[in-house]
Write a protein that holds these residues in place. Structure first.
Motif, mmCIF file in Angstrom:
data_model
loop_
_atom_site.group_PDB
_atom_site.id
_atom_site.type_symbol
_atom_site.label_atom_id
_atom_site.label_comp_id
_atom_site.label_asym_id
_atom_site.label_seq_id
_atom_site.Cartn_x
_atom_site.Cartn_y
_atom_site.Cartn_z
ATOM 1 N N UNK A 10 8.842 -20.278 26.563
ATOM 2 C CA UNK A 10 9.815 -19.172 26.551
ATOM 3 C C UNK A 10 9.654 -18.355 25.267
ATOM 4 N N UNK A 11 9.460 -19.053 24.175
ATOM 5 C CA UNK A 11 9.247 -18.369 22.886
ATOM 6 C C UNK A 11 7.991 -17.501 22.932
ATOM 7 N N UNK A 12 6.946 -18.036 23.553
ATOM 8 C CA UNK A 12 5.673 -17.302 23.675
ATOM 9 C C UNK A 12 5.879 -16.055 24.554
ATOM 10 N N UNK A 13 6.644 -16.222 25.631
ATOM 11 C CA UNK A 13 6.891 -15.098 26.556
ATOM 12 C C UNK A 13 7.662 -13.986 25.856
ATOM 13 N N UNK A 26 13.616 -11.088 24.309
ATOM 14 C CA UNK A 26 13.957 -12.313 25.036
ATOM 15 C C UNK A 26 12.755 -12.797 25.845
ATOM 16 N N UNK A 27 12.574 -14.114 25.859
ATOM 17 C CA UNK A 27 11.554 -14.737 26.700
ATOM 18 C C UNK A 27 12.191 -15.843 27.524
ATOM 19 N N UNK A 28 11.665 -16.058 28.709
ATOM 20 C CA UNK A 28 12.184 -17.121 29.571
ATOM 21 C C UNK A 28 11.014 -17.869 30.197
ATOM 22 N N UNK A 29 11.216 -19.152 30.451
ATOM 23 C CA UNK A 29 10.196 -19.959 31.129
ATOM 24 C C UNK A 29 10.890 -20.795 32.195
ATOM 25 N N UNK A 75 15.373 -20.384 27.760
ATOM 26 C CA UNK A 75 15.593 -19.002 27.312
ATOM 27 C C UNK A 75 15.565 -18.958 25.784
ATOM 28 N N UNK A 76 14.760 -18.034 25.245
ATOM 29 C CA UNK A 76 14.684 -17.850 23.791
ATOM 30 C C UNK A 76 14.822 -16.359 23.505
ATOM 31 N N UNK A 77 15.822 -15.989 22.718
ATOM 32 C CA UNK A 77 16.009 -14.571 22.443
ATOM 33 C C UNK A 77 16.657 -14.331 21.103
ATOM 34 N N UNK A 86 19.863 -18.286 19.220
ATOM 35 C CA UNK A 86 20.560 -18.682 20.444
ATOM 36 C C UNK A 86 20.801 -17.426 21.268
ATOM 37 N N UNK A 87 20.419 -17.463 22.522
ATOM 38 C CA UNK A 87 20.663 -16.321 23.406
ATOM 39 C C UNK A 87 21.170 -16.851 24.737
ATOM 40 N N UNK A 88 22.394 -16.523 25.048
ATOM 41 C CA UNK A 88 22.974 -16.944 26.325
ATOM 42 C C UNK A 88 22.584 -15.943 27.419
#
Ligand code: THU
Length: 133
Positions: A10-13, A26-29, A75-77, A86-88
């Motif tokens: 997610x961080x990479x995305x 924001x990235x999600x996996x 999720x990483x944002x 932290x990203x909700x």
């Protein structure tokens, strides 16, 4: 694929986030039950409502490839230039997750170094789903 590895994806995305307006990246996996991972980033638009969140990018990529059985979503944002903290997920994305995933579905929030697992039910209680129709 463990939780930390999914957070790393997610961080990479997040690196490909197209967010010139908010500068919030924001990235999600999304891990499927078959072990595949679909990633996504937020993609903004000069016409702001046309923006799509990272989570929906990942889910729509997966569903459009025929995948509908999911194990977990990471999720990483955070703000551009800052370490993601932290990203909700937004309400629309929670609703889209609820379309495909059960209440116990795992959602990981934070960053690869420090994250916490939630369930969809924790993030979207009393949800409205297809079973209500
Ligand atoms: N955003 C996401 O991609 N996912 C979230 O969970 C929250 C918000 C994006 C949408 C927009 O591009 C930017 O973050 C600021 O709202």
């Amino acid at each position: 694929m463990n939780d930390r590895e999914l957070m790393e994806l997610a961080q990479k995305a997040r690196e490909t986030s197209y967010s010139p307006y908010s500068r919030f990246r924001v990235g999600a996996a999304l891990l499927t039950k078959s072990g595949k991972v679909y990633t996504g980033c937020n993609i903004e638009n000069a016409s702001y409502p046309a923006t799509v969140c990272a989570e929906r990018t990942a889910i729509f990529k997966a569903v459009s490839e025929g995948e509908k059985e999911f194990e977990a979503l990471a999720i990483v944002g955070g703000r551009e230039g800052e370490t993601a903290d932290f990203c909700a997920p937004c309400g629309v994305c929670r609703q889209v997750v609820a379309e495909f995933c059960p209440p116990a579905f795992k959602i990981l929030l934070g960053n690869p170094a420090k994250f916490k697992a939630y369930t969809l039910e924790m993030l979207l209680p009393l949800s409205f789903t297809g079973s209500d129709l």
